[in-house]
Design an enzyme around this catalytic site. Sequence first.
Site, PDB file in Angstrom:
ATOM      1  N   CYS A  51       0.825  -1.216   0.000  1.00  0.00           N
ATOM      2  CA  CYS A  51       0.000   0.000   0.000  1.00  0.00           C
ATOM      3  C   CYS A  51       0.861   1.270   0.000  1.00  0.00           C
ATOM      4  O   CYS A  51       1.487   1.578  -1.003  1.00  0.00           O
ATOM      5  CB  CYS A  51      -1.002  -0.026   1.155  1.00  0.00           C
ATOM      6  SG  CYS A  51      -2.311   1.199   0.938  1.00  0.00           S
ATOM      7  N   HIS A  56      -3.910  -5.002   0.385  1.00  0.00           N
ATOM      8  CA  HIS A  56      -3.466  -5.336   1.743  1.00  0.00           C
ATOM      9  C   HIS A  56      -3.495  -6.845   1.959  1.00  0.00           C
ATOM     10  O   HIS A  56      -4.439  -7.375   2.565  1.00  0.00           O
ATOM     11  CB  HIS A  56      -4.349  -4.627   2.782  1.00  0.00           C
ATOM     12  CG  HIS A  56      -3.989  -3.194   2.991  1.00  0.00           C
ATOM     13  ND1 HIS A  56      -2.964  -2.807   3.832  1.00  0.00           N
ATOM     14  CD2 HIS A  56      -4.480  -2.072   2.449  1.00  0.00           C
ATOM     15  CE1 HIS A  56      -2.854  -1.491   3.807  1.00  0.00           C
ATOM     16  NE2 HIS A  56      -3.755  -1.006   2.973  1.00  0.00           N
ATOM     17  N   GLU A  62      -1.997  -8.643   4.013  1.00  0.00           N
ATOM     18  CA  GLU A  62      -1.959  -9.043   5.435  1.00  0.00           C
ATOM     19  C   GLU A  62      -3.356  -9.202   6.022  1.00  0.00           C
ATOM     20  O   GLU A  62      -3.531  -9.871   7.031  1.00  0.00           O
ATOM     21  CB  GLU A  62      -1.134  -8.036   6.249  1.00  0.00           C
ATOM     22  CG  GLU A  62      -1.820  -6.732   6.610  1.00  0.00           C
ATOM     23  CD  GLU A  62      -1.916  -5.729   5.462  1.00  0.00           C
ATOM     24  OE1 GLU A  62      -1.476  -6.046   4.321  1.00  0.00           O
ATOM     25  OE2 GLU A  62      -2.434  -4.620   5.704  1.00  0.00           O
TER      26      GLU A  62
END
Length: 241
Positions: free
Chosen positions: A110, A212, A214
Site C-alpha cells: 500500500c 493489503h 496481510e
Amino acid sequence: MSRPPAIAITSTTEFIRHVPRVRANEAYTQAARAAGMRPYILPPLDPRDADDMLEGMDGLMLTGGEDIDPALYGAARHATVEDVHSQRDAFEMALVHAARERKLPTLAICRGIQIANVALGGTLVQDIPSEWPDALSHENVRDQRTHTVLLAPSSRLAKLLDAQEIGVNSVHHQAVGQLGSGLVATAHAPDGIIEGAEWTGDDWWLVGVQWHPEEMIATAEPWDRQLFSAFASAARERFAL
Ligand code: MN
C-alpha cells in the site's frame, strides 16, 4: 539454517491519549509470523539511522499509512492529501535506498509500494477519484476482494502467485503514477490503476502491491499467503548466503 528470518516492519507515530506512540497494525505482524518470520517493529527514526537499523535483518516490510508529501515527487499538494508524516517519509525513503544497497528482500504494501516508487524517482496519483474519473472504487474495503487485478505474465509476482488474475481488497485513494527507476508494473486493476510493481533485476527482491495481503491471509484463496511465503523464502535465502 533453522532460525526464522527476522523482518523489520515499518510503523508510524500517532498521538494516543496525548502521547506520541509507535504503532503498526497487528495484521502485519501476525501475517509475518504465520509465514514463519520473526517480525520486529521498526519505528520512524532519523533517516541517518536507516541503514544501521537494517543490520541483522533478513527482510524489510514497508507498510500502509499516511499520504506521502507530494513535494517529495515534485508535485503541488492536492486538497485531498492528508496526514502527511514528514519524518516517516524521510526515514522510509532512506530505508528503500539502504535496502537496495544491502539487496535486502523488501515487501512493499500500500503506502509501501508508493514510498518505494517515490524513493526511486517515481510519482503518485494523489487522489484517484479526482484525477481518474473513470476509476472504480478503491477505498475502504479492507476485508473483501472488491476488485480484480491482472498480473503481468512474466513478473515475479505472477510466478509466485501462479495466477494471471486475482481478486484483491482495496483501501487506498492514491496510487503509483510514473514508475521509479528500475521498477516495472506487475499488476493493474480493470480501470488501469497500477496495483503492483517490482524491481526489474534479479539482484534485488522488491515486490510491491497496492492491496493489503496481510488482511486476507485467512481467506479460502491462497494468493496472499503465497505472497508472504515467497517473501519469507527470499529472506531465508538472503541469510543463507
Ligand atoms: Mn485498489
